[in-house]
Design an enzyme around this catalytic site. Sequence first.
Site, PDB file in Angstrom:
ATOM      1  N   TYR A  17       0.802  -1.226   0.000  1.00 23.95           N
ATOM      2  CA  TYR A  17       0.000   0.000   0.000  1.00 23.95           C
ATOM      3  C   TYR A  17       0.836   1.278   0.000  1.00 23.95           C
ATOM      4  CZ  TYR A  17      -3.639  -3.271   1.366  1.00 23.95           C
ATOM      5  OH  TYR A  17      -4.511  -4.319   1.405  1.00 23.95           O
ATOM      6  N   HIS A  22      -4.484   6.216  -0.974  1.00 28.66           N
ATOM      7  CA  HIS A  22      -5.006   6.209   0.397  1.00 28.66           C
ATOM      8  C   HIS A  22      -3.939   6.634   1.408  1.00 28.66           C
ATOM      9  CE1 HIS A  22      -8.749   5.458   2.268  1.00 28.66           C
ATOM     10  NE2 HIS A  22      -8.619   4.201   2.614  1.00 28.66           N
ATOM     11  N   TYR A  68      -4.388  -0.925   9.997  1.00 27.13           N
ATOM     12  CA  TYR A  68      -5.048  -0.625   8.729  1.00 27.13           C
ATOM     13  C   TYR A  68      -5.924   0.605   8.909  1.00 27.13           C
ATOM     14  CZ  TYR A  68      -3.083  -4.672   6.551  1.00 27.13           C
ATOM     15  OH  TYR A  68      -2.175  -5.557   6.026  1.00 27.13           O
ATOM     16  N   ASN A  70      -8.980   1.425   8.678  1.00 25.44           N
ATOM     17  CA  ASN A  70     -10.218   1.401   9.455  1.00 25.44           C
ATOM     18  C   ASN A  70      -9.996   1.195  10.950  1.00 25.44           C
ATOM     19  OD1 ASN A  70      -9.460  -1.268   9.264  1.00 25.44           O
ATOM     20  ND2 ASN A  70     -11.496  -2.040   8.773  1.00 25.44           N
ATOM     21  N   ASN A 116     -13.121   5.810   6.179  1.00 27.38           N
ATOM     22  CA  ASN A 116     -13.063   4.847   7.281  1.00 27.38           C
ATOM     23  C   ASN A 116     -12.044   5.198   8.353  1.00 27.38           C
ATOM     24  OD1 ASN A 116     -15.142   3.203   6.354  1.00 27.38           O
ATOM     25  ND2 ASN A 116     -13.760   2.047   5.019  1.00 27.38           N
TER      26      ASN A 116
END
EC number: 3.1.1.29
Length: 194
Positions: A17, A22, A68, A70, A116
Amino acid sequence: MTAIQLIVGLGNPGAEYEQTRHNAGAFFVERIAAAQRVNLVPERKFFGLTGRFTHQGQDVRLLIPTTYMNRSGQAVAALAGFYRIPVESILVAHDELDLPPGVAKLKVGGGHGGHNGLRDIIAQLGNQNTFHRLRLGIGHPGDASKVSGFVLGRAPRAEQEKLDASIDFALGVLPDIFAGEWNRAMKNLHSQKA
């Protein structure tokens, strides 16, 4: 206006990631750390990478959660609680679908807007949403069903350059933010677009 004592950069952990849209908030905090010559180190009790510098006698802590997205609130609540940092003294940098690449905007308080990471931070801070936000535009794929793949994907070079420019603009207004000059910071930041 309360002084900013904690700057949080949201993202997802791991090489998979690392360069995704994000992680725009994490990019911002990494740039601050580099400019201030701060090493971000893993802190298990804060569920993230942390660092600290002093600006005009005031400690400013940096945090990139390694949970993560969220679960970002777990890290923010742990660090803010440990150092007794008021919610109003937190600035959270995050990716923003509702702004085009190259645009960054400051905001005080508000809802999570479907993000989130913000949703979990608000929940973990006891439904307090009065923290400051730096919204870094990444654009929208145009179809709600494509959002997940879009935010977890890498931006094409031209888009990434615009995101990098918006981070530069945001870094440029940090002195105003630290001085509590939010109106001036907003005016200067909101008038710029890559």
